[in-house]
Every structure is written in C-alpha cells, then in structure tokens.
Write a protein that holds these residues in place. Structure first.
Motif, PDB file in Angstrom:
ATOM      1  N   GLY A 191      41.368  39.424  47.593  1.00 14.57           N
ATOM      2  CA  GLY A 191      42.874  38.844  47.911  1.00 14.57           C
ATOM      3  C   GLY A 191      43.193  38.292  49.080  1.00 14.57           C
ATOM      4  N   ALA A 192      42.478  38.855  50.475  1.00 16.66           N
ATOM      5  CA  ALA A 192      42.566  38.568  51.516  1.00 16.66           C
ATOM      6  C   ALA A 192      41.863  37.125  51.789  1.00 16.66           C
ATOM      7  CB  ALA A 192      42.326  39.450  52.702  1.00 16.66           C
ATOM      8  N   GLY A 193      40.847  37.054  51.102  1.00 16.44           N
ATOM      9  CA  GLY A 193      40.191  35.501  51.062  1.00 16.44           C
ATOM     10  C   GLY A 193      40.942  34.591  50.465  1.00 16.44           C
ATOM     11  N   LEU A 194      41.319  34.801  49.315  1.00 20.44           N
ATOM     12  CA  LEU A 194      42.208  33.856  48.510  1.00 20.44           C
ATOM     13  C   LEU A 194      43.540  33.571  49.182  1.00 20.44           C
ATOM     14  CD1 LEU A 194      42.138  32.435  45.837  1.00 20.44           C
ATOM     15  CD2 LEU A 194      43.327  34.412  44.895  1.00 20.44           C
ATOM     16  N   LEU A 195      44.113  34.420  49.668  1.00 20.82           N
ATOM     17  CA  LEU A 195      45.216  34.440  50.445  1.00 20.82           C
ATOM     18  C   LEU A 195      45.291  33.450  51.535  1.00 20.82           C
ATOM     19  CD1 LEU A 195      47.496  37.744  50.395  1.00 20.82           C
ATOM     20  CD2 LEU A 195      48.082  35.499  48.974  1.00 20.82           C
ATOM     21  N   GLY A 196      43.988  33.606  52.313  1.00 23.08           N
ATOM     22  CA  GLY A 196      43.779  32.637  53.432  1.00 23.08           C
ATOM     23  C   GLY A 196      43.607  31.227  52.995  1.00 23.08           C
ATOM     24  N   LEU A 197      42.835  31.270  51.795  1.00 23.46           N
ATOM     25  CA  LEU A 197      42.349  29.774  51.425  1.00 23.46           C
ATOM     26  C   LEU A 197      43.683  29.115  50.880  1.00 23.46           C
ATOM     27  CD1 LEU A 197      40.209  27.810  50.552  1.00 23.46           C
ATOM     28  CD2 LEU A 197      40.024  29.017  48.274  1.00 23.46           C
ATOM     29  N   LEU A 198      44.535  29.751  49.994  1.00 22.57           N
ATOM     30  CA  LEU A 198      45.882  29.324  49.540  1.00 22.57           C
ATOM     31  C   LEU A 198      46.839  28.967  51.089  1.00 22.57           C
ATOM     32  CD1 LEU A 198      46.806  31.540  46.677  1.00 22.57           C
ATOM     33  CD2 LEU A 198      45.788  29.128  46.649  1.00 22.57           C
ATOM     34  N   ASN A 199      46.599  29.568  51.965  1.00 20.66           N
ATOM     35  CA  ASN A 199      47.704  29.272  52.988  1.00 20.66           C
ATOM     36  C   ASN A 199      47.070  28.192  53.681  1.00 20.66           C
ATOM     37  OD1 ASN A 199      49.270  29.364  55.133  1.00 20.66           O
ATOM     38  ND2 ASN A 199      48.100  31.096  56.389  1.00 20.66           N
ATOM     39  N   LEU A 200      45.865  27.874  53.782  1.00 22.21           N
ATOM     40  CA  LEU A 200      45.085  26.892  54.384  1.00 22.21           C
ATOM     41  C   LEU A 200      45.184  25.537  53.523  1.00 22.21           C
ATOM     42  CD1 LEU A 200      43.238  25.773  56.858  1.00 22.21           C
ATOM     43  CD2 LEU A 200      41.273  26.251  55.447  1.00 22.21           C
ATOM     44  N   LEU A 201      45.212  25.722  52.263  1.00 21.55           N
ATOM     45  CA  LEU A 201      45.359  24.636  51.362  1.00 21.55           C
ATOM     46  C   LEU A 201      46.826  24.053  51.003  1.00 21.55           C
ATOM     47  CD1 LEU A 201      42.317  25.230  48.780  1.00 21.55           C
ATOM     48  CD2 LEU A 201      42.217  23.609  50.680  1.00 21.55           C
ATOM     49  N   PHE A 202      47.713  24.921  50.806  1.00 22.77           N
ATOM     50  CA  PHE A 202      49.016  24.487  50.527  1.00 22.77           C
ATOM     51  C   PHE A 202      50.014  24.790  51.487  1.00 22.77           C
ATOM     52  CE2 PHE A 202      46.524  25.440  46.697  1.00 22.77           C
ATOM     53  CZ  PHE A 202      46.809  24.123  45.971  1.00 22.77           C
ATOM     54  N   VAL A 203      50.016  26.089  52.078  1.00 26.02           N
ATOM     55  CA  VAL A 203      51.328  26.566  53.160  1.00 26.02           C
ATOM     56  C   VAL A 203      51.205  25.676  54.368  1.00 26.02           C
ATOM     57  CG1 VAL A 203      52.340  28.548  54.256  1.00 26.02           C
ATOM     58  CG2 VAL A 203      51.343  28.938  51.868  1.00 26.02           C
ATOM     59  N   VAL A 204      50.101  25.559  54.723  1.00 26.06           N
ATOM     60  CA  VAL A 204      50.119  24.894  55.944  1.00 26.06           C
ATOM     61  C   VAL A 204      50.560  23.414  56.139  1.00 26.06           C
ATOM     62  CG1 VAL A 204      48.837  24.039  58.228  1.00 26.06           C
ATOM     63  CG2 VAL A 204      48.435  26.329  57.293  1.00 26.06           C
ATOM     64  N   PRO A 205      49.935  22.598  54.842  1.00 27.77           N
ATOM     65  CA  PRO A 205      50.396  21.269  54.761  1.00 27.77           C
ATOM     66  C   PRO A 205      51.932  21.323  54.441  1.00 27.77           C
ATOM     67  CG  PRO A 205      48.330  21.549  53.721  1.00 27.77           C
ATOM     68  CD  PRO A 205      48.939  22.928  54.117  1.00 27.77           C
ATOM     69  N   ALA A 206      52.395  22.077  53.422  1.00 26.71           N
ATOM     70  CA  ALA A 206      53.825  21.986  53.156  1.00 26.71           C
ATOM     71  C   ALA A 206      54.740  22.235  54.110  1.00 26.71           C
ATOM     72  CB  ALA A 206      54.038  23.203  51.896  1.00 26.71           C
ATOM     73  N   LEU A 224      36.625  51.815  44.986  1.00 24.77           N
ATOM     74  CA  LEU A 224      35.605  50.949  45.226  1.00 24.77           C
ATOM     75  C   LEU A 224      36.246  49.554  44.579  1.00 24.77           C
ATOM     76  CD1 LEU A 224      32.871  50.010  46.115  1.00 24.77           C
ATOM     77  CD2 LEU A 224      32.003  50.428  43.785  1.00 24.77           C
ATOM     78  N   VAL A 225      36.919  49.541  43.519  1.00 31.74           N
ATOM     79  CA  VAL A 225      37.475  48.439  42.832  1.00 31.74           C
ATOM     80  C   VAL A 225      38.785  48.018  43.866  1.00 31.74           C
ATOM     81  CG1 VAL A 225      38.886  47.627  41.043  1.00 31.74           C
ATOM     82  CG2 VAL A 225      36.761  48.810  40.629  1.00 31.74           C
ATOM     83  N   GLY A 226      39.484  49.000  44.468  1.00 32.06           N
ATOM     84  CA  GLY A 226      40.454  48.438  45.346  1.00 32.06           C
ATOM     85  C   GLY A 226      40.130  47.785  46.399  1.00 32.06           C
ATOM     86  N   VAL A 227      38.926  48.551  47.174  1.00 36.64           N
ATOM     87  CA  VAL A 227      38.316  47.821  48.436  1.00 36.64           C
ATOM     88  C   VAL A 227      38.056  46.227  47.980  1.00 36.64           C
ATOM     89  CG1 VAL A 227      36.520  47.769  50.081  1.00 36.64           C
ATOM     90  CG2 VAL A 227      37.808  49.763  49.399  1.00 36.64           C
ATOM     91  N   VAL A 228      37.222  46.160  46.905  1.00 29.94           N
ATOM     92  CA  VAL A 228      36.564  44.578  46.729  1.00 29.94           C
ATOM     93  C   VAL A 228      37.928  43.770  46.419  1.00 29.94           C
ATOM     94  CG1 VAL A 228      35.343  43.483  44.779  1.00 29.94           C
ATOM     95  CG2 VAL A 228      34.537  45.502  45.615  1.00 29.94           C
ATOM     96  N   ALA A 229      39.094  44.337  45.675  1.00 31.58           N
ATOM     97  CA  ALA A 229      40.298  43.409  45.287  1.00 31.58           C
ATOM     98  C   ALA A 229      41.043  43.034  46.674  1.00 31.58           C
ATOM     99  CB  ALA A 229      41.230  44.264  44.300  1.00 31.58           C
TER     100      ALA A 229
END
Length: 369
Positions: A209-224, A200-205
C-alpha cells in the motif's frame, strides 16, 4: 476611548481591473440600452393590455363561468335538492320512524321484558345447580386428583434421580474431559497460527500500500497540484474578477439604460403631444367648438324648437281626435240605449284651439262650462 467605528478599508484593486472596467462598461451599456428600451416598451404595452383587455375579459369570463357553472348548481341545490331532501326526510319520518317507534313501544319492549324474566329464571336455576350439585362434586374430584398426584410425584422423584445420575456420569463428565484436554489446546494452536498469518499478511499489505500510494502520488497528485496551483487557480481568480466586473457593469448599464429609456420615452411622449395632441386640441378649441356653437345656435336649437312645436301640435291633434271619438261613442250609446242619468263627465284638461285660456279672460278651464 474612541467610540466611533473606524470605516472598513476598501479592497485594493489592481491596475488590470481598473483598465478592464471602463471598456467593459461601455460595451455592456451599448448592448444593454436597446434591450432595456424594448423591455420598458413591452412593460408599458403589457400594462395597457392588462388594464384595457385582460381585466375586462377576465371579469367577463369570471361572470360567464359563474353564470354557467355556479349559478345552475346553486339553483339546483336551493330549488331542487333541498326541497327534495326535506320531502324525503318527512316521508322517511312518516313511513319508517313513526311505525318503528310504535313497534318498539308496543311489541319489542314487552317481548324483551318477558325474555329478560325468562333468562333471569334460567340464570337463577343454573346458580342453584352450581351451588348445590357441581361445587360438592368438584371438590371431591379435586381431593381425589390431589391424592393421585402425591403418589405419582413420589414415584417420579426416584426415577428422576436415577436418570440424572446416569446422564451425569455417562455424558457430562466425558464431554467435559474431552473439551479440557483435547479441544481447548487444539483451538489455542489454531488461533496462534491464524494470528501469525494475519500479521504477515498485514505487513505485506502495508508495504504494498505504501508503494502504491507513493506511485499514485507521483503519477496523479503532484501533477494535479501543479495544474491547480499554476493554471486553474489563476484562471479561476481571473474569471471571478471578470465575472464580478461584468455583473457590476451590467447592473450599472441597466440603471443607466433605464434613465436613457425614461428620457427617450418622455421625449417621444412630448413629441407626440406637440405633433398630434396640441394641434388636435387647438383645432378643437379654435375651429370645432365655434363651429359647433354656431350650428347649435343657428340649426340645432331652431330645429329642436320646431320639433317640440310639431310634437305639441301632434299631441293636441291626437287628444282632439280621442275626445271626438269619445263623444261620438257616448252619443251613439245615448241614441241606442238612452241616457242612464249618470252625471256628465267634465273634461279637466286645458282647452284646445280658440278656447285656450288667456291672461285677459275671466274664466278658467274648470269654470268654463
């Protein structure tokens, strides 16, 4: 089959590179020529300073250092420490080695041999005591202890069997049943519950993590990535081209400045030779040399001949004075002490004054008397 390697194609350069190259090279050449001329002047001055000043000073300092530091220690070692060491070695051999050898040969060797004989006698006695007394006693004690050990082993075997039966049925069998029917099912349940919680903890993580990575990609990777692709990469390529062109321009300007500096140096050396060296040489060859020859022929040589004549007259006068003084001393000794009968010394020098031998005379300086 074509055995020759085809020439490698030259890289195609853009019009911007070709348009920038000539102005950059002209500007760099204007900036580099004074630096190269100053560099060549400093290099020439450094070579002159090295050959005329630094090498003689270095040799003088090296010689001074050798004379101040090396030679005193060498002299101290050669003339002080080596003779002192030889004297101390001879003294130690005479005072220590020779008496120690004599004491070893005459005192310690007989004492050692006597002590060795005594020790051999004691060892022989101990061997006999061991063989005749201790060995039979030890064997008897060993037989006695072996019998006692057999008795104790028989008694201990029965006691060990009783204790082992009690431990098995009072401790081992209850513990095995407790582990099989109580502890093992309880451990399996706890492990299943822990695996479920971990899943259960693995599924939640993973979801977070997928949401956080998508947010980081949208905020930092794409502009960089956009900044790198559309700003930094073109600017870097332009800087690389500019740096390469500046380096090539600097190398080309340094070579051209070297030729210009060499030509300027040759021009200045030629101008210096025409303005100073050639007039000085002409003055020396056409003015000073004839004047010097005239002075040598009219003044210096007559003066030298006169000086040599005066020197000859002075030498002859001094020889005449010495001869007169010698004759006066001989006459005074003869008058005071009488003639000793020794043959008279005949002067074998050239006659002086009017008695000088000439080409028309039949006598010589040796047959004149």
């Amino acid at each position: 089959m074509d055995l020759e390697k085809p020439p490698s194609p030259r890289p195609v350069e853009g019009c911007l590179v070709v348009a920038i190259r000539l102005p950059v090279r002209i500007v760099v050449l204007v900036l580099v020529v004074p630096v190269r001329m100053v560099w060549d002047a400093l290099a020439a001055g450094g070579r002159v300073l090295r050959d005329a000043v630094l090498r003689p000073v270095g040799r003088a300092l090296l010689w001074s250092a050798w004379a101040v530091f090396v030679w005193p220690w060498t002299a101290l070692w050669r003339y002080g420490l080596v003779p002192l060491g030889a004297g101390l070695a001879w003294l130690g051999r005479a005072l220590v080695a020779v008496p120690a050898g004599w004491a070893y040969r005459t005192v310690l060797t007989p004492l050692g041999r006597a002590a060795a004989r005594v020790l051999r006698a004691i060892a022989a006695g101990l061997v006999r005591l061991h063989a005749r007394v201790l060995t039979p006693v030890g064997r008897a004690l060993a037989l006695l202890l072996k019998g006692i050990g057999y008795v104790l082993a028989a008694l201990g075997g029965g006691a060990y069997a009783v204790v082992a039966w009690l431990v098995r049925y009072l401790v081992v069998v209850p513990a095995r049943r407790l582990h099989r029917h109580v502890l093992r099912p309880l451990g399996h349940g706890i492990a299943w519950l822990a695996r479920g919680l971990a899943g259960l903890v693995g599924v939640v993580a993973r979801v977070c993590g997928a949401g956080l990575l998508g947010l980081l990609n949208l905020l930092f990777v794409v502009p960089a990535s956009a900044v790198w692709r559309w700003i930094l990469a073109p600017a870097g390529r332009a800087l690389v081209v500019l740096g390469r062109e500046l380096g090539a321009a600097f190398r080309h300007a340094w070579r051209v400045a070297g030729h210009i500096s060499l030509a300027a140096g040759r021009f200045l050396s030629t101008l210096f030779r025409w303005m100073f060296v050639a007039p000085a040489r002409w003055v020396y060859q056409t003015v000073l040399t004839p004047v010097g020859h005239v002075l040598r022929d009219t003044v210096l040589r007559p003066a030298a001949h006169a000086a040599r004549g005066v020197g000859r007259v002075v030498r002859r006068t001094s020889a005449l004075v010495r001869e007169t003084a010698r004759q006066a001393r001989a006459d005074l000794r003869r008058m005071l002490f009488g003639d000793s009968g020794r043959p008279r010394e005949v002067s074998r020098r050239e006659p002086i004054g009017r008695e000088t031998r000439t080409l028309g005379s039949r006598t010589t300086a040796l047959t004149k008397d």
